[in-house]
Design an enzyme around this catalytic site. Structure first.
Site, PDB file in Angstrom:
ATOM      1  N   SER A 154      45.579  44.006  49.355  1.00 23.16           N
ATOM      2  CA  SER A 154      46.183  45.310  48.727  1.00 23.16           C
ATOM      3  C   SER A 154      46.798  46.111  49.385  1.00 23.16           C
ATOM      4  O   SER A 154      46.132  46.671  50.386  1.00 23.16           O
ATOM      5  CB  SER A 154      44.893  45.503  47.958  1.00 23.16           C
ATOM      6  OG  SER A 154      45.003  46.739  47.089  1.00 23.16           O
ATOM      7  N   TYR A 195      36.443  47.941  47.302  1.00 22.19           N
ATOM      8  CA  TYR A 195      37.509  46.851  47.329  1.00 22.19           C
ATOM      9  C   TYR A 195      38.366  47.117  48.638  1.00 22.19           C
ATOM     10  O   TYR A 195      38.803  45.947  48.972  1.00 22.19           O
ATOM     11  CB  TYR A 195      38.158  47.361  45.796  1.00 22.19           C
ATOM     12  CG  TYR A 195      39.468  46.528  45.765  1.00 22.19           C
ATOM     13  CD1 TYR A 195      39.214  45.243  44.909  1.00 22.19           C
ATOM     14  CD2 TYR A 195      40.845  46.833  45.960  1.00 22.19           C
ATOM     15  CE1 TYR A 195      40.496  44.499  44.665  1.00 22.19           C
ATOM     16  CE2 TYR A 195      41.835  46.417  45.685  1.00 22.19           C
ATOM     17  CZ  TYR A 195      41.946  44.915  45.075  1.00 22.19           C
ATOM     18  OH  TYR A 195      42.933  44.616  44.729  1.00 22.19           O
TER      19      TYR A 195
HETATM   20  N1  LIG Z   1      46.914  43.205  39.997  1.00 24.99           N
HETATM   21  C1  LIG Z   1      47.111  44.245  41.161  1.00 24.99           C
HETATM   22  O1  LIG Z   1      47.692  45.176  40.915  1.00 24.99           O
HETATM   23  C2  LIG Z   1      46.669  43.637  42.419  1.00 24.99           C
HETATM   24  C3  LIG Z   1      47.010  44.386  43.386  1.00 24.99           C
HETATM   25  C4  LIG Z   1      46.551  43.965  44.467  1.00 24.99           C
HETATM   26  C5  LIG Z   1      45.860  42.892  44.831  1.00 24.99           C
HETATM   27  N2  LIG Z   1      45.523  42.138  44.081  1.00 24.99           N
HETATM   28  C6  LIG Z   1      44.900  41.042  44.258  1.00 24.99           C
HETATM   29  O2  LIG Z   1      45.367  39.786  43.704  1.00 24.99           O
HETATM   30  C7  LIG Z   1      44.401  38.523  43.208  1.00 24.99           C
HETATM   31  C8  LIG Z   1      44.780  38.456  42.053  1.00 24.99           C
HETATM   32  O3  LIG Z   1      44.649  39.421  40.922  1.00 24.99           O
HETATM   33  P1  LIG Z   1      45.454  39.372  39.495  1.00 24.99           P
HETATM   34  O4  LIG Z   1      45.950  40.968  39.353  1.00 24.99           O
HETATM   35  O5  LIG Z   1      46.209  38.371  39.428  1.00 24.99           O
HETATM   36  O6  LIG Z   1      43.845  39.286  38.647  1.00 24.99           O
HETATM   37  P2  LIG Z   1      43.802  38.735  37.268  1.00 24.99           P
HETATM   38  O7  LIG Z   1      44.886  38.407  36.580  1.00 24.99           O
HETATM   39  O8  LIG Z   1      42.507  39.487  36.519  1.00 24.99           O
HETATM   40  O9  LIG Z   1      43.122  37.238  37.661  1.00 24.99           O
HETATM   41  C9  LIG Z   1      42.077  37.165  38.290  1.00 24.99           C
HETATM   42  C10 LIG Z   1      41.844  35.614  38.747  1.00 24.99           C
HETATM   43  O10 LIG Z   1      40.706  35.678  39.708  1.00 24.99           O
HETATM   44  C11 LIG Z   1      39.538  34.667  39.291  1.00 24.99           C
HETATM   45  N3  LIG Z   1      38.388  35.262  39.554  1.00 24.99           N
HETATM   46  C12 LIG Z   1      37.814  36.460  39.306  1.00 24.99           C
HETATM   47  N4  LIG Z   1      36.417  36.347  39.890  1.00 24.99           N
HETATM   48  C13 LIG Z   1      36.298  35.078  40.515  1.00 24.99           C
HETATM   49  C14 LIG Z   1      35.202  34.290  41.002  1.00 24.99           C
HETATM   50  N5  LIG Z   1      34.089  34.976  41.135  1.00 24.99           N
HETATM   51  N6  LIG Z   1      35.333  33.119  41.424  1.00 24.99           N
HETATM   52  C15 LIG Z   1      36.581  32.440  41.122  1.00 24.99           C
HETATM   53  N7  LIG Z   1      37.741  33.007  40.683  1.00 24.99           N
HETATM   54  C16 LIG Z   1      37.657  34.196  40.295  1.00 24.99           C
HETATM   55  C17 LIG Z   1      39.936  34.587  37.722  1.00 24.99           C
HETATM   56  O11 LIG Z   1      39.420  33.401  37.315  1.00 24.99           O
HETATM   57  P3  LIG Z   1      38.836  33.266  35.526  1.00 24.99           P
HETATM   58  O12 LIG Z   1      39.933  33.731  34.874  1.00 24.99           O
HETATM   59  O13 LIG Z   1      38.927  31.700  35.411  1.00 24.99           O
HETATM   60  O14 LIG Z   1      37.668  33.848  35.516  1.00 24.99           O
HETATM   61  C18 LIG Z   1      41.448  34.813  37.443  1.00 24.99           C
HETATM   62  O15 LIG Z   1      42.266  33.664  37.631  1.00 24.99           O
HETATM   63  C19 LIG Z   1      43.207  39.445  43.529  1.00 24.99           C
HETATM   64  O16 LIG Z   1      42.679  39.164  44.687  1.00 24.99           O
HETATM   65  C20 LIG Z   1      43.532  40.928  43.337  1.00 24.99           C
HETATM   66  O17 LIG Z   1      42.442  41.706  44.042  1.00 24.99           O
HETATM   67  C21 LIG Z   1      46.015  42.390  42.581  1.00 24.99           C
END
Ligand SMILES: NC(=O)c1ccc[n+]([C@@H]2O[C@H](COP(=O)([O-])OP(=O)(O)OC[C@H]3O[C@@H](n4cnc5c(N)ncnc54)[C@H](OP(=O)(O)O)[C@@H]3O)[C@@H](O)[C@H]2O)c1
Length: 250
Positions: free
Chosen positions: A142, A155
């Site tokens: 991130s 985080y």
């Molecule tokens: N969105 C942003 O602005 C942003 C920025 C920087 C980094 N990131 C990183 O990018 C990655 C994806 O984020 P996103 O924005 O795509 O989030 P998201 O849309 O909320 O999706 C999260 C995904 O992670 C899975 N997940 C959550 N907790 C879990 C666990 N304990 N075990 C296994 N799977 C789990 C969820 O599975 P289920 O739905 O099946 O529960 C879902 O598929 C994360 O690592 C996040 O920290 C995101």
């Protein structure tokens, strides 16, 4: 055909990455935790356009389940593709939980530690025996590791640890020709962020104003970088943290 495991493929960036990788001809094993229907929908979308994907359950905070997950992966590889090895692992699953340092509970801290650092560490360890020589590991970090963002301390600290771990993976797995890189997104509209963004349009305006390209990102902006990094065109990119944020806070 390269086979890629993407954790957290039921929604958001992971779901986008799964579709973009499949469009480039990769076979996909995506995992879900609490949303099997989301994962099945992604599988259907991939299969409908001639790709091949399977969905498996995985909670990345449950380290003791990883040996059984490896067995599930081995079975899926054999039955779906007639293969014994994976070619890539994207440690993407995760969530955000924002709180000031003075208010963070031990349970919040441990939850974030388990999902963002301990889980990727031990999942990678568990899947290494299945990883082909020349494979690739991508760890999702991130931009909060570079730009101190109030409320994101645990985080960001664990994502920072994952960036360090990425370089150690590249060093230790190099003799097997396995690459390891981190992708560090800026603000992306997904389920993880949409509540905060919808509640506070001025926050979106602020983030957009802090971004050279003048907007926040979408899941596909990151998913297509994951797919590209996994391809052989990027075969000499190793041990890097690649920020994908439109020029955030530069
Ligand atoms: N969105 C942003 O602005 C942003 C920025 C920087 C980094 N990131 C990183 O990018 C990655 C994806 O984020 P996103 O924005 O795509 O989030 P998201 O849309 O909320 O999706 C999260 C995904 O992670 C899975 N997940 C959550 N907790 C879990 C666990 N304990 N075990 C296994 N799977 C789990 C969820 O599975 P289920 O739905 O099946 O529960 C879902 O598929 C994360 O690592 C996040 O920290 C995101």
């Amino acid at each position: 055909m390269s086979i890629i495991i993407i954790t957290g493929g039921s929604r958001g960036i992971g779901a986008s990455a799964a579709k973009q990788c499949a469009a480039k001809g990769m076979g996909i094993i995506l995992t879900y935790n609490s949303h099997p229907a989301g994962a099945e929908s992604v599988v259907r979308q991939i299969n409908a356009v001639g790709g091949k994907a399977v969905a498996l359950a995985l909670d990345v905070t449950k380290v003791r389940s990883f040996a059984a997950f490896r067995d599930d992966v081995a079975k899926a590889l054999k039955s779906t593709w007639g293969k014994d090895h994976i070619d890539g692992l994207v440690n993407n699953a995760g969530y955000g939980n924002f709180n000031a340092i003075e208010a963070v509970s031990e349970a919040e801290f441990d939850g974030l530690l388990n999902v963002h650092l301990k889980g990727p560490f031990f999942l990678t360890q568990a899947l290494l025996p299945l990883m082909a020589a020349g494979g690739h590991i991508i760890n999702m970090t991130s931009a909060t590791t570079r730009v101190a963002t109030p409320g994101a301390a645990p985080y960001a600290a664990f994502k920072g640890g994952l960036e360090v771990l990425t370089r150690y993976m590249a060093k230790e797995f190099g003799p097997r020709k396995i690459r390891a890189n981190a992708i560090s997104p800026g603000a992306i509209r997904t389920d993880m962020t949409s509540k905060a963004f919808d509640q506070s349009p001025e926050f979106v305006t602020l983030l957009a104003g802090q971004t050279a390209l003048g907007k926040i990102g979408e899941a596909d902006d990151v998913g297509r970088v994951i797919a590209s990094l996994l391809s052989e065109d990027n075969g000499w990119v190793n041990a890097q943290t690649i920020e994908v944020g439109g020029g955030y806070n530069i």
